[in-house]
Design a protein around this motif. Structure first.
Motif, PDB file in Angstrom:
ATOM      1  N   SER A  62      30.270  66.752 -18.070  1.00  0.00           N
ATOM      2  CA  SER A  62      31.657  66.819 -18.499  1.00  0.00           C
ATOM      3  C   SER A  62      31.712  66.795 -20.021  1.00  0.00           C
ATOM      4  CB  SER A  62      32.452  65.640 -17.928  1.00  0.00           C
ATOM      5  OG  SER A  62      31.887  64.422 -18.374  1.00  0.00           O
ATOM      6  N   GLY A  63      32.776  67.366 -20.561  1.00  0.00           N
ATOM      7  CA  GLY A  63      32.929  67.402 -22.002  1.00  0.00           C
ATOM      8  C   GLY A  63      33.878  68.490 -22.408  1.00  0.00           C
ATOM      9  N   ILE A  64      34.228  68.563 -23.693  1.00  0.00           N
ATOM     10  CA  ILE A  64      35.236  69.492 -24.162  1.00  0.00           C
ATOM     11  C   ILE A  64      34.777  70.944 -24.023  1.00  0.00           C
ATOM     12  CG2 ILE A  64      34.427  69.514 -26.534  1.00  0.00           C
ATOM     13  CD1 ILE A  64      38.073  69.556 -25.330  1.00  0.00           C
ATOM     14  N   LEU A  65      33.477  71.197 -24.032  1.00  0.00           N
ATOM     15  CA  LEU A  65      32.984  72.564 -23.926  1.00  0.00           C
ATOM     16  C   LEU A  65      32.612  72.944 -22.506  1.00  0.00           C
ATOM     17  CD1 LEU A  65      30.717  72.738 -27.106  1.00  0.00           C
ATOM     18  CD2 LEU A  65      33.067  73.531 -26.826  1.00  0.00           C
ATOM     19  N   ASP A  66      32.899  72.068 -21.577  1.00  0.00           N
ATOM     20  CA  ASP A  66      32.509  72.307 -20.194  1.00  0.00           C
ATOM     21  C   ASP A  66      33.614  73.034 -19.437  1.00  0.00           C
ATOM     22  OD1 ASP A  66      31.167  72.189 -17.770  1.00  0.00           O
ATOM     23  OD2 ASP A  66      32.129  70.296 -17.255  1.00  0.00           O
ATOM     24  N   THR A  67      33.241  74.008 -18.631  1.00  0.00           N
ATOM     25  CA  THR A  67      34.184  74.659 -17.718  1.00  0.00           C
ATOM     26  C   THR A  67      33.551  74.689 -16.347  1.00  0.00           C
ATOM     27  OG1 THR A  67      33.297  76.845 -18.266  1.00  0.00           O
ATOM     28  CG2 THR A  67      35.230  76.114 -19.494  1.00  0.00           C
ATOM     29  N   THR A  68      34.354  74.561 -15.306  1.00  0.00           N
ATOM     30  CA  THR A  68      33.843  74.589 -13.955  1.00  0.00           C
ATOM     31  C   THR A  68      34.519  75.702 -13.169  1.00  0.00           C
ATOM     32  OG1 THR A  68      35.458  72.939 -13.265  1.00  0.00           O
ATOM     33  CG2 THR A  68      33.310  72.135 -13.931  1.00  0.00           C
ATOM     34  N   TRP A  69      33.816  76.167 -12.171  1.00  0.00           N
ATOM     35  CA  TRP A  69      34.230  77.355 -11.432  1.00  0.00           C
ATOM     36  C   TRP A  69      35.568  77.167 -10.724  1.00  0.00           C
ATOM     37  CZ3 TRP A  69      33.048  82.228 -11.518  1.00  0.00           C
ATOM     38  CH2 TRP A  69      33.356  83.046 -10.433  1.00  0.00           C
ATOM     39  N   ASN A  70      35.864  75.983 -10.256  1.00  0.00           N
ATOM     40  CA  ASN A  70      37.063  75.766  -9.448  1.00  0.00           C
ATOM     41  C   ASN A  70      38.259  75.243 -10.228  1.00  0.00           C
ATOM     42  OD1 ASN A  70      36.022  76.617  -6.933  1.00  0.00           O
ATOM     43  ND2 ASN A  70      34.945  74.667  -6.711  1.00  0.00           N
ATOM     44  N   GLU A  71      38.208  75.279 -11.545  1.00  0.00           N
ATOM     45  CA  GLU A  71      39.361  74.842 -12.321  1.00  0.00           C
ATOM     46  C   GLU A  71      40.553  75.756 -12.078  1.00  0.00           C
ATOM     47  OE1 GLU A  71      38.764  74.331 -16.438  1.00  0.00           O
ATOM     48  OE2 GLU A  71      37.366  72.659 -16.240  1.00  0.00           O
ATOM     49  N   PRO A  72      41.768  75.202 -12.019  1.00  0.00           N
ATOM     50  CA  PRO A  72      42.963  76.019 -11.787  1.00  0.00           C
ATOM     51  C   PRO A  72      43.187  77.088 -12.859  1.00  0.00           C
ATOM     52  CG  PRO A  72      43.444  73.694 -11.454  1.00  0.00           C
ATOM     53  CD  PRO A  72      42.079  73.763 -12.052  1.00  0.00           C
ATOM     54  N   PHE A  73      42.667  76.860 -14.078  1.00  0.00           N
ATOM     55  CA  PHE A  73      42.873  77.830 -15.144  1.00  0.00           C
ATOM     56  C   PHE A  73      41.844  78.961 -15.099  1.00  0.00           C
ATOM     57  CE2 PHE A  73      45.799  74.810 -16.320  1.00  0.00           C
ATOM     58  CZ  PHE A  73      46.410  75.039 -17.542  1.00  0.00           C
ATOM     59  N   VAL A  74      40.937  78.916 -14.156  1.00  0.00           N
ATOM     60  CA  VAL A  74      39.958  79.985 -13.973  1.00  0.00           C
ATOM     61  C   VAL A  74      40.439  80.863 -12.825  1.00  0.00           C
ATOM     62  CG1 VAL A  74      37.585  80.554 -13.404  1.00  0.00           C
ATOM     63  CG2 VAL A  74      38.065  78.570 -14.838  1.00  0.00           C
ATOM     64  N   LYS A  75      40.790  82.116 -13.138  1.00  0.00           N
ATOM     65  CA  LYS A  75      41.334  83.036 -12.138  1.00  0.00           C
ATOM     66  C   LYS A  75      40.188  83.754 -11.420  1.00  0.00           C
ATOM     67  CE  LYS A  75      45.340  82.002 -13.865  1.00  0.00           C
ATOM     68  NZ  LYS A  75      46.224  82.996 -14.477  1.00  0.00           N
ATOM     69  N   HIS A  76      40.274  83.800 -10.096  1.00  0.00           N
ATOM     70  CA  HIS A  76      39.234  84.440  -9.300  1.00  0.00           C
ATOM     71  C   HIS A  76      39.672  85.771  -8.699  1.00  0.00           C
ATOM     72  CE1 HIS A  76      37.389  80.173  -8.579  1.00  0.00           C
ATOM     73  NE2 HIS A  76      37.141  80.639  -9.783  1.00  0.00           N
ATOM     74  N   SER A  77      40.940  85.888  -8.349  1.00  0.00           N
ATOM     75  CA  SER A  77      41.413  87.104  -7.698  1.00  0.00           C
ATOM     76  C   SER A  77      41.812  88.150  -8.738  1.00  0.00           C
ATOM     77  CB  SER A  77      42.608  86.799  -6.789  1.00  0.00           C
ATOM     78  OG  SER A  77      43.692  86.290  -7.530  1.00  0.00           O
ATOM     79  N   PHE A  78      41.698  89.423  -8.349  1.00  0.00           N
ATOM     80  CA  PHE A  78      41.959  90.534  -9.271  1.00  0.00           C
ATOM     81  C   PHE A  78      43.395  90.515  -9.768  1.00  0.00           C
ATOM     82  CE2 PHE A  78      43.365  94.903 -10.030  1.00  0.00           C
ATOM     83  CZ  PHE A  78      42.463  95.288 -11.013  1.00  0.00           C
ATOM     84  N   GLN A  79      44.365  90.248  -8.856  1.00  0.00           N
ATOM     85  CA  GLN A  79      45.762  90.279  -9.264  1.00  0.00           C
ATOM     86  C   GLN A  79      46.124  89.148 -10.219  1.00  0.00           C
ATOM     87  OE1 GLN A  79      44.629  89.975  -6.197  1.00  0.00           O
ATOM     88  NE2 GLN A  79      45.691  88.383  -5.004  1.00  0.00           N
ATOM     89  N   ASP A  80      45.409  88.027 -10.129  1.00  0.00           N
ATOM     90  CA  ASP A  80      45.706  86.897 -11.013  1.00  0.00           C
ATOM     91  C   ASP A  80      45.210  87.122 -12.436  1.00  0.00           C
ATOM     92  OD1 ASP A  80      47.016  85.493  -9.082  1.00  0.00           O
ATOM     93  OD2 ASP A  80      45.343  84.167  -8.582  1.00  0.00           O
ATOM     94  N   LEU A  81      44.272  88.033 -12.620  1.00  0.00           N
ATOM     95  CA  LEU A  81      43.726  88.274 -13.950  1.00  0.00           C
ATOM     96  C   LEU A  81      44.776  88.845 -14.898  1.00  0.00           C
ATOM     97  CD1 LEU A  81      40.223  89.797 -13.133  1.00  0.00           C
ATOM     98  CD2 LEU A  81      40.723  87.492 -13.939  1.00  0.00           C
ATOM     99  N   ALA A  82      45.791  89.524 -14.364  1.00  0.00           N
ATOM    100  CA  ALA A  82      46.782  90.186 -15.204  1.00  0.00           C
ATOM    101  C   ALA A  82      47.876  89.252 -15.695  1.00  0.00           C
ATOM    102  CB  ALA A  82      47.412  91.354 -14.443  1.00  0.00           C
ATOM    103  N   VAL A  83      48.010  88.074 -15.090  1.00  0.00           N
ATOM    104  CA  VAL A  83      49.075  87.146 -15.479  1.00  0.00           C
ATOM    105  C   VAL A  83      48.551  86.206 -16.556  1.00  0.00           C
ATOM    106  CG1 VAL A  83      50.149  87.306 -13.205  1.00  0.00           C
ATOM    107  CG2 VAL A  83      48.473  85.510 -13.661  1.00  0.00           C
ATOM    108  N   PRO A  84      49.442  85.500 -17.270  1.00  0.00           N
ATOM    109  CA  PRO A  84      48.986  84.592 -18.324  1.00  0.00           C
ATOM    110  C   PRO A  84      47.985  83.564 -17.818  1.00  0.00           C
ATOM    111  CG  PRO A  84      51.346  84.918 -18.473  1.00  0.00           C
ATOM    112  CD  PRO A  84      50.905  85.584 -17.204  1.00  0.00           C
ATOM    113  N   PRO A  85      47.049  83.123 -18.675  1.00  0.00           N
ATOM    114  CA  PRO A  85      46.018  82.157 -18.255  1.00  0.00           C
ATOM    115  C   PRO A  85      46.579  80.856 -17.717  1.00  0.00           C
ATOM    116  CG  PRO A  85      45.417  83.177 -20.338  1.00  0.00           C
ATOM    117  CD  PRO A  85      46.823  83.613 -20.047  1.00  0.00           C
TER     118      PRO A  85
END
Length: 288
Positions: A228-251
């Protein structure tokens, strides 16, 4: 038509779920969680954690079986966000990969009994009130997960808000306002502006996705979860978009907040209902 197995039970479509199975409070045995409605909310909000609806324990130090490995003392000592507290009957906290939503059903039962004018059965009123409180809690965890990243303030969180505010909050509106003021607004200019906004969102979401994928890949190589830490990102975070349609909306997934809340507005009345097996006319307050 909803997908069901050979026994007629609804088959969950979302990876995460809402459960009432661990509830052992006042209304135990008279309420049923409608899996189809619960699953619809989880899919509409693209929730990334399970949600466990339980009763709020009365003892601050005892550990209850129905909470599994959740310590009641930790649960009750967690600072609460007043903006989402409602009327004080709900407490929520994140325990590992689960949101625990604890309802003070003893206080709720007393309130229902005091307000009952005798025209309706107590158990019907209790289930209705319990459902309303559950919806308040679900709305709270939806906002917490989507707007506050579930309390994880890392690089993904900061980058997403910066991009959303600069691009979708300032740059695009400024361009549109300038076009309107200079009378250069045309269908073509609007299309170009929209495409540019979508392209910038795709770029920002793509950067989040790539960072999360690399971090997850490195964690698998190390054989452990990423530090964990400020530079850490995880795959299941809500701010990480997985679906194609979600990529077009704001982060910042404001769209998921709106979709989840709209779903509850339309379908919330069917989320928790009276159990079909419960036929008694009397409801014993405080009993299990």
């Amino acid at each position: 038509m909803p997908e069901r197995d050979t026994k007629g039970e609804y088959q969950l479509k979302h990876a995460k779920k809402i459960t009432l199975a661990n509830y052992r409070g006042v209304g135990n045995g008279i309420m049923e969680l409608q899996d189809e409605i619960a699953d619809g909310f989880m899919r509409s909000g693209d929730m990334r954690s399970d949600i466990d609806i339980v009763q709020k324990p009365n003892d601050r130090v005892q550990e209850y079986d129905q909470l599994g490995n959740v310590k009641v003392a930790k649960l009750l000592s967690l600072p609460r966000l007043d903006f989402w507290r409602g009327d004080g009957l709900i407490q929520t906290r994140k325990e590992d990969d689960t949101y625990v939503l604890a309802i003070d059903d003893q206080k709720l039962a007393t309130r229902v009994a005091d307000s009952n004018d005798g025209t309706r059965k107590f158990d019907d009123l209790f289930v209705e009130s319990f459902r309303k409180e559950s919806i308040k809690g679900l709305t709270g965890v939806l906002r917490s997960e989507k707007l506050l990243n579930g309390g994880r303030y890392d690089l993904t969180f900061l980058w997403s808000y910066c991009h959303t505010m600069l691009t979708d909050g300032i740059a695009i509106p400024t361009i549109l306002a300038t076009q309107y003021a200079t009378e250069t607004m045309t269908p073509n200019s609007l299309m170009i502006t929209a495409v540019a906004g979508v392209g910038l969102n795709v770029m920002a979401n793509g950067m989040n996705l790539m960072a999360a994928a690399m971090n997850h890949f490195h964690a698998l190589i190390r054989g452990k979860q990423a530090d964990s830490g400020i530079l850490d990102t995880t795959w299941n975070e809500p701010f990480v978009k997985h679906s194609f349609q979600d990529l077009a909306v704001p982060p910042v997934p404001v769209d998921r907040v709106l979709r989840g809340e709209f779903y509850l507005l339309r379908n919330g009345e069917k989320l928790i209902t009276r159990g079909d097996s419960q036929k008694q006319d009397e409801f014993v307050m405080g009993g299990q």
